[in-house]
Design a protein around this motif. Structure first.
Motif, PDB file in Angstrom:
ATOM      1  N   PHE A  40       0.907  -1.242   0.180  1.00  0.00           N
ATOM      2  CA  PHE A  40      -0.110  -0.058   0.099  1.00  0.00           C
ATOM      3  C   PHE A  40       0.785   1.231   0.026  1.00  0.00           C
ATOM      4  CE2 PHE A  40      -3.484  -2.802   1.651  1.00  0.00           C
ATOM      5  CZ  PHE A  40      -4.269  -2.505   0.745  1.00  0.00           C
ATOM      6  N   ALA A  41       2.114   1.261   0.915  1.00  0.00           N
ATOM      7  CA  ALA A  41       2.646   2.436   0.831  1.00  0.00           C
ATOM      8  C   ALA A  41       3.416   2.624  -0.690  1.00  0.00           C
ATOM      9  CB  ALA A  41       3.872   2.263   1.924  1.00  0.00           C
ATOM     10  N   LEU A  42       3.871   1.517  -1.214  1.00  0.00           N
ATOM     11  CA  LEU A  42       4.573   1.752  -2.560  1.00  0.00           C
ATOM     12  C   LEU A  42       3.309   2.255  -3.639  1.00  0.00           C
ATOM     13  CD1 LEU A  42       6.863   1.302  -4.443  1.00  0.00           C
ATOM     14  CD2 LEU A  42       6.110  -0.982  -4.798  1.00  0.00           C
ATOM     15  N   ALA A  43       2.230   1.785  -3.516  1.00  0.00           N
ATOM     16  CA  ALA A  43       1.220   2.070  -4.441  1.00  0.00           C
ATOM     17  C   ALA A  43       0.938   3.799  -4.313  1.00  0.00           C
ATOM     18  CB  ALA A  43      -0.191   1.274  -4.064  1.00  0.00           C
ATOM     19  N   ALA A  44       0.982   3.912  -2.796  1.00  0.00           N
ATOM     20  CA  ALA A  44       0.419   5.550  -2.639  1.00  0.00           C
ATOM     21  C   ALA A  44       1.556   6.260  -3.038  1.00  0.00           C
ATOM     22  CB  ALA A  44       0.432   5.597  -1.169  1.00  0.00           C
ATOM     23  N   LEU A  45       3.041   5.863  -2.839  1.00  0.00           N
ATOM     24  CA  LEU A  45       3.983   6.634  -3.522  1.00  0.00           C
ATOM     25  C   LEU A  45       3.900   6.837  -5.003  1.00  0.00           C
ATOM     26  CD1 LEU A  45       6.674   7.664  -3.079  1.00  0.00           C
ATOM     27  CD2 LEU A  45       7.553   5.728  -3.384  1.00  0.00           C
ATOM     28  N   VAL A  47       1.204   6.716  -6.967  1.00  0.00           N
ATOM     29  CA  VAL A  47       0.238   7.562  -7.318  1.00  0.00           C
ATOM     30  C   VAL A  47       0.566   9.017  -6.943  1.00  0.00           C
ATOM     31  CG1 VAL A  47      -2.413   8.169  -6.637  1.00  0.00           C
ATOM     32  CG2 VAL A  47      -1.642   5.641  -6.909  1.00  0.00           C
ATOM     33  N   GLY A  48       1.313   9.192  -5.867  1.00  0.00           N
ATOM     34  CA  GLY A  48       1.791  10.464  -5.726  1.00  0.00           C
ATOM     35  C   GLY A  48       2.601  11.171  -6.415  1.00  0.00           C
ATOM     36  N   LEU A  49       3.745  10.306  -6.725  1.00  0.00           N
ATOM     37  CA  LEU A  49       4.541  10.704  -8.113  1.00  0.00           C
ATOM     38  C   LEU A  49       3.827  11.001  -9.246  1.00  0.00           C
ATOM     39  CD1 LEU A  49       7.592   8.492  -7.354  1.00  0.00           C
ATOM     40  CD2 LEU A  49       7.311  10.889  -6.774  1.00  0.00           C
ATOM     41  N   GLY A  50       2.782  10.244  -9.385  1.00  0.00           N
ATOM     42  CA  GLY A  50       2.032  10.372 -10.868  1.00  0.00           C
ATOM     43  C   GLY A  50       1.426  11.858 -10.922  1.00  0.00           C
ATOM     44  N   PHE A  51       0.822  11.908  -9.681  1.00  0.00           N
ATOM     45  CA  PHE A  51       0.095  13.162  -9.660  1.00  0.00           C
ATOM     46  C   PHE A  51       1.041  14.463  -9.611  1.00  0.00           C
ATOM     47  CE2 PHE A  51      -3.701  11.110  -7.484  1.00  0.00           C
ATOM     48  CZ  PHE A  51      -4.519  11.321  -8.605  1.00  0.00           C
ATOM     49  N   ALA A  52       2.024  14.353  -9.165  1.00  0.00           N
ATOM     50  CA  ALA A  52       3.299  15.413  -9.000  1.00  0.00           C
ATOM     51  C   ALA A  52       3.536  15.521 -10.648  1.00  0.00           C
ATOM     52  CB  ALA A  52       4.218  15.029  -8.120  1.00  0.00           C
ATOM     53  N   ALA A  53       3.766  14.531 -11.135  1.00  0.00           N
ATOM     54  CA  ALA A  53       4.311  14.742 -12.707  1.00  0.00           C
ATOM     55  C   ALA A  53       3.323  15.342 -13.625  1.00  0.00           C
ATOM     56  CB  ALA A  53       4.701  13.353 -13.225  1.00  0.00           C
TER      57      ALA A  53
END
Length: 60
Positions: A40-45, A47-53
């Protein structure tokens, strides 16, 4: 035709037996199949990187 159907039906009749998936039984691997916290932590990371990009791409 009726004789053929009766013959086929009598050959197909078998004693009913419950399959193991229909009978309650133990699953020793049940907890091993659940995703753990690291996943779950990896998936959240990701998704967060995708939104930031995506946000950075829209601004620039």
């Amino acid at each position: 035709m009726k004789v053929l159907i009766v013959l086929l039906l009598t050959l197909c009749v078998a004693p009913a037996a419950a399959h193991t998936s229909l009978v309650p039984h133990e699953h020793p691997h049940a907890f091993g199949m659940l995703p753990d916290l690291l996943l779950f932590a990896l998936a959240a990371l990701l998704v967060g990187l995708g939104f930031a990009a995506l946000r950075r791409a829209k601004k620039g």
